[in-house]
Design a protein around this motif. Structure first.
Motif, PDB file in Angstrom:
ATOM      1  N   THR A   1       0.790  -1.212   0.047  1.00  0.00           N
ATOM      2  CA  THR A   1       0.027  -0.134  -0.056  1.00  0.00           C
ATOM      3  C   THR A   1       0.734   1.227   0.190  1.00  0.00           C
ATOM      4  O   THR A   1       0.353   2.315  -0.131  1.00  0.00           O
ATOM      5  CB  THR A   1      -0.914   0.070   1.231  1.00  0.00           C
ATOM      6  N   THR A   2       2.121   0.946   0.030  1.00  0.00           N
ATOM      7  CA  THR A   2       3.030   2.401  -0.108  1.00  0.00           C
ATOM      8  C   THR A   2       3.071   2.809  -1.566  1.00  0.00           C
ATOM      9  O   THR A   2       3.270   3.960  -1.974  1.00  0.00           O
ATOM     10  CB  THR A   2       4.474   1.845   0.344  1.00  0.00           C
ATOM     11  N   ALA A   3       3.097   1.653  -2.572  1.00  0.00           N
ATOM     12  CA  ALA A   3       3.102   2.240  -3.813  1.00  0.00           C
ATOM     13  C   ALA A   3       1.654   2.501  -4.312  1.00  0.00           C
ATOM     14  O   ALA A   3       0.818   1.814  -4.081  1.00  0.00           O
ATOM     15  CB  ALA A   3       3.934   1.134  -4.610  1.00  0.00           C
ATOM     16  N   TYR A   4       1.804   3.741  -5.186  1.00  0.00           N
ATOM     17  CA  TYR A   4       0.432   3.900  -5.577  1.00  0.00           C
ATOM     18  C   TYR A   4      -0.126   2.922  -6.902  1.00  0.00           C
ATOM     19  O   TYR A   4       0.668   2.661  -7.777  1.00  0.00           O
ATOM     20  CB  TYR A   4       0.786   5.449  -6.304  1.00  0.00           C
ATOM     21  N   GLN A   5      -0.975   2.588  -6.389  1.00  0.00           N
ATOM     22  CA  GLN A   5      -1.870   1.750  -7.576  1.00  0.00           C
ATOM     23  C   GLN A   5      -2.870   2.198  -8.348  1.00  0.00           C
ATOM     24  O   GLN A   5      -3.978   2.625  -7.792  1.00  0.00           O
ATOM     25  CB  GLN A   5      -2.003   0.529  -6.934  1.00  0.00           C
ATOM     26  N   PRO A   6      -3.032   2.628  -9.369  1.00  0.00           N
ATOM     27  CA  PRO A   6      -4.312   3.099 -10.081  1.00  0.00           C
ATOM     28  C   PRO A   6      -5.160   2.020 -10.172  1.00  0.00           C
ATOM     29  O   PRO A   6      -4.883   0.600 -10.531  1.00  0.00           O
ATOM     30  CB  PRO A   6      -3.780   3.370 -11.606  1.00  0.00           C
ATOM     31  N   VAL A   7      -6.268   2.380 -10.159  1.00  0.00           N
ATOM     32  CA  VAL A   7      -7.437   1.087  -9.763  1.00  0.00           C
ATOM     33  C   VAL A   7      -8.467   1.722 -11.072  1.00  0.00           C
ATOM     34  O   VAL A   7      -8.850   2.805 -11.047  1.00  0.00           O
ATOM     35  CB  VAL A   7      -8.049   0.937  -8.780  1.00  0.00           C
ATOM     36  N   ILE A   8      -8.951   0.868 -11.693  1.00  0.00           N
ATOM     37  CA  ILE A   8     -10.394   1.470 -12.499  1.00  0.00           C
ATOM     38  C   ILE A   8     -11.586   0.423 -12.322  1.00  0.00           C
ATOM     39  O   ILE A   8     -11.417  -0.662 -11.617  1.00  0.00           O
ATOM     40  CB  ILE A   8     -10.079   1.065 -14.001  1.00  0.00           C
ATOM     41  N   LEU A   9     -12.749   0.873 -12.514  1.00  0.00           N
ATOM     42  CA  LEU A   9     -14.014   0.301 -12.175  1.00  0.00           C
ATOM     43  C   LEU A   9     -14.643   0.172 -13.682  1.00  0.00           C
ATOM     44  O   LEU A   9     -14.678   1.064 -14.490  1.00  0.00           O
ATOM     45  CB  LEU A   9     -14.752   1.287 -11.165  1.00  0.00           C
ATOM     46  N   VAL A  10     -15.198  -1.150 -13.577  1.00  0.00           N
ATOM     47  CA  VAL A  10     -15.776  -1.397 -14.942  1.00  0.00           C
ATOM     48  C   VAL A  10     -17.403  -1.830 -14.684  1.00  0.00           C
ATOM     49  O   VAL A  10     -17.578  -2.524 -13.854  1.00  0.00           O
ATOM     50  CB  VAL A  10     -15.239  -2.411 -15.687  1.00  0.00           C
ATOM     51  N   GLY A  11     -18.243  -1.063 -15.202  1.00  0.00           N
ATOM     52  CA  GLY A  11     -19.693  -1.452 -14.837  1.00  0.00           C
ATOM     53  C   GLY A  11     -20.177  -0.404 -13.910  1.00  0.00           C
ATOM     54  O   GLY A  11     -20.068  -0.556 -12.907  1.00  0.00           O
ATOM     55  N   VAL A  12     -20.869   0.686 -14.518  1.00  0.00           N
ATOM     56  CA  VAL A  12     -21.313   1.803 -13.521  1.00  0.00           C
ATOM     57  C   VAL A  12     -22.890   1.642 -13.603  1.00  0.00           C
ATOM     58  O   VAL A  12     -23.560   2.889 -14.122  1.00  0.00           O
ATOM     59  CB  VAL A  12     -20.730   3.214 -14.287  1.00  0.00           C
ATOM     60  N   GLY A  13     -23.290   0.585 -12.974  1.00  0.00           N
ATOM     61  CA  GLY A  13     -24.774   0.588 -12.613  1.00  0.00           C
ATOM     62  C   GLY A  13     -24.972   1.121 -11.381  1.00  0.00           C
ATOM     63  O   GLY A  13     -24.300   1.808 -10.670  1.00  0.00           O
ATOM     64  N   ASN A  14     -25.870   0.338 -10.576  1.00  0.00           N
ATOM     65  CA  ASN A  14     -26.323   0.837  -9.491  1.00  0.00           C
ATOM     66  C   ASN A  14     -25.289   0.765  -8.368  1.00  0.00           C
ATOM     67  O   ASN A  14     -24.637   1.611  -7.958  1.00  0.00           O
ATOM     68  CB  ASN A  14     -27.514   0.114  -8.781  1.00  0.00           C
ATOM     69  N   LEU A  15     -24.597  -0.506  -8.414  1.00  0.00           N
ATOM     70  CA  LEU A  15     -23.543  -0.837  -7.549  1.00  0.00           C
ATOM     71  C   LEU A  15     -22.102  -0.161  -7.907  1.00  0.00           C
ATOM     72  O   LEU A  15     -21.586   0.608  -7.045  1.00  0.00           O
ATOM     73  CB  LEU A  15     -23.334  -2.373  -7.512  1.00  0.00           C
ATOM     74  N   GLY A  16     -21.849   0.088  -9.062  1.00  0.00           N
ATOM     75  CA  GLY A  16     -20.707   0.564  -9.538  1.00  0.00           C
ATOM     76  C   GLY A  16     -20.655   2.021  -9.384  1.00  0.00           C
ATOM     77  O   GLY A  16     -19.577   2.441  -9.012  1.00  0.00           O
ATOM     78  N   ALA A  17     -21.950   2.789  -9.565  1.00  0.00           N
ATOM     79  CA  ALA A  17     -21.848   4.065  -9.169  1.00  0.00           C
ATOM     80  C   ALA A  17     -21.786   4.093  -7.901  1.00  0.00           C
ATOM     81  O   ALA A  17     -20.954   5.224  -7.314  1.00  0.00           O
ATOM     82  CB  ALA A  17     -23.411   4.657  -9.725  1.00  0.00           C
ATOM     83  N   ALA A  18     -22.390   3.443  -6.775  1.00  0.00           N
ATOM     84  CA  ALA A  18     -22.156   3.524  -5.534  1.00  0.00           C
ATOM     85  C   ALA A  18     -20.580   3.521  -4.866  1.00  0.00           C
ATOM     86  O   ALA A  18     -20.059   4.082  -4.140  1.00  0.00           O
ATOM     87  CB  ALA A  18     -22.933   2.598  -4.624  1.00  0.00           C
ATOM     88  N   LEU A  19     -19.897   2.528  -5.661  1.00  0.00           N
ATOM     89  CA  LEU A  19     -18.632   2.430  -5.515  1.00  0.00           C
ATOM     90  C   LEU A  19     -17.884   3.477  -5.858  1.00  0.00           C
ATOM     91  O   LEU A  19     -16.649   3.823  -5.182  1.00  0.00           O
ATOM     92  CB  LEU A  19     -18.034   1.072  -6.005  1.00  0.00           C
ATOM     93  N   LEU A  20     -18.197   4.201  -7.015  1.00  0.00           N
ATOM     94  CA  LEU A  20     -17.450   5.339  -7.363  1.00  0.00           C
ATOM     95  C   LEU A  20     -17.517   6.402  -6.286  1.00  0.00           C
ATOM     96  O   LEU A  20     -16.555   7.304  -5.892  1.00  0.00           O
ATOM     97  CB  LEU A  20     -17.903   5.888  -8.459  1.00  0.00           C
ATOM     98  N   ARG A  21     -18.720   6.593  -5.532  1.00  0.00           N
ATOM     99  CA  ARG A  21     -18.949   7.537  -4.721  1.00  0.00           C
ATOM    100  C   ARG A  21     -18.688   7.084  -3.292  1.00  0.00           C
ATOM    101  O   ARG A  21     -18.342   7.927  -2.361  1.00  0.00           O
ATOM    102  CB  ARG A  21     -20.463   7.705  -4.541  1.00  0.00           C
ATOM    103  N   TYR A  22     -18.307   5.937  -2.937  1.00  0.00           N
ATOM    104  CA  TYR A  22     -17.904   5.121  -1.708  1.00  0.00           C
ATOM    105  C   TYR A  22     -16.432   5.740  -1.212  1.00  0.00           C
ATOM    106  O   TYR A  22     -15.476   5.751  -2.000  1.00  0.00           O
ATOM    107  CB  TYR A  22     -18.022   3.706  -1.933  1.00  0.00           C
TER     108      TYR A  22
END
Lengths: 207, 207
Positions: free
Chosen positions: A80-101
């Motif tokens: 967790t020291t190294a920066y890791q870019p993360v992507i999210l695929v699927g912006v439905g109900n759950l995906g959108a919530a995870l984006l806001r989470y």
DNA sequence: AATTGTGAATTGATTCACAGCT
DNA sequence: AGCTGTGAATCAATTCACAATT
């Protein structure tokens, strides 16, 4: 000791210990015993000590662990020291919530981009800084930004093809919310969280 | 065999098998071998057979399992035949998403009410049929509707007091999304899903 | 011939018991 | 005296191997 021999459950518990240590740090506690830390994490003290020995010796006999130092070690071990870019695929109900989470940000992660088959499906996302791109740009993005981690929240039947593309493009770890068993090569790690299954499962214990 | 001796992981896998059986039912498949079903579920066939023997003998040697019959057995075992009212507490980003999440309904669950410290926080929920009540009405609701299952999605520091109230009022199983280790009496079952932890954990496997 | 059901064997994880430091 | 670190012992889960059944 090589990474392969360390139980995955131990790794998982390290994250729990890490969270407890953060709380102690906030309260400016300097030293903690395995007994105290384990009980905060909900495990036995021997288990905590055994988990730590996979990676070295970090305590002082008679005293306990230095909170700051142990926390640094765990950061190092967990990567967790190294920066890791993360992507999210699927912006439905759950995906959108995870984006806001906010929980992800709190733990030091930031979702650098999101992808969806229909990228303008949710106008409310305009308030967020994370861009939502059409899914056919995913592979290119993964390659150019060297993305290694992805969160998958597409419907079950869309999951496997998306995963194939991800893996092909270089993703090594997937947090999967789609209700499907994913096929991946063994060097790719999948953590599946099946919300409906967790709930269904609980009903067994209700009598 | 008493319930206590059955590994929790086996119970969990039953839900996975159940989902695979549903797919087979949709495709009007009548019979399935342990080999085929196990591979769909991502486990070894011996494990599937062992999991099933905790509850009885349901197959026919030389033939396999009748899809419909086995599915009924699993419904019975998992307790998904009986209707279970479920409440959700904490309607923030994640809680609101769970309310909208169709996956629960698909598996036969319906959230009968939601509770929040600030019940009108999210106007977008007006489109949903699930009522959102102030949290101080939770206990009364649990008692009057005989609620046994709850989904918890409040911030970490608010979790334990809410859980105490739930348990006091009769809740027996909790699906916990709050990033906290919950203290409950042993007759209460908790399934914790810690999203940030799952992600943090994955970063270990990315090198 | 095919496939289940299951004791026995194996593998893996947890806990014990205590030696070793500070 | 107190607490960590760890080999040994225990406990739990998985897999094997094959007898039983259709």
């Amino acid at each position: 000791m090589s990474k392969a021999e360390i139980p995955r459950k131990s790794i998982y518990r390290l994250s729990i210990y890490q969270r407890c240590l953060h709380k102690l740090l906030e309260n400016e506690v300097e030293t903690v015993s395995s007994e105290a830390l384990a009980s905060a994490a909900g495990v036995k003290s021997t288990q905590l000590r055994k988990d730590l020995t996979y990676f070295g010796q970090f305590g002082t006999r008679g005293l306990g662990y230095n909170v700051k130092a142990l926390s640094n070690v765990l950061n190092e071990v967990l990567g967790t020291t190294a920066y890791q870019p993360v992507i999210l695929v699927g912006v439905g109900n759950l995906g959108a919530a995870l984006l806001r989470y906010s929980g992800f940000n709190k733990e030091g992660f930031e979702i650098s981009a999101a992808f969806d088959a229909n990228p303008v499906r949710d106008r409310r996302l305009n308030g967020l800084k994370t861009p939502v791109y059409p899914v056919d740009r995913m592979c290119e993005f993964i390659r150019s930004k060297h993305v290694r981690m992805a969160i998958l929240a597409v419907p079950g039947n869309a999951a496997q093809p998306v995963v194939n593309d991800m893996v092909e493009s270089g993703v090594q770890a997937i947090l999967n919310f789609s209700p499907t068993v994913l096929q991946v090569p063994e060097e790719v790690t999948v953590n599946s969280v099946d919300l409906a299954l967790e709930l269904e499962n609980l009903s067994y214990f209700v009598r």
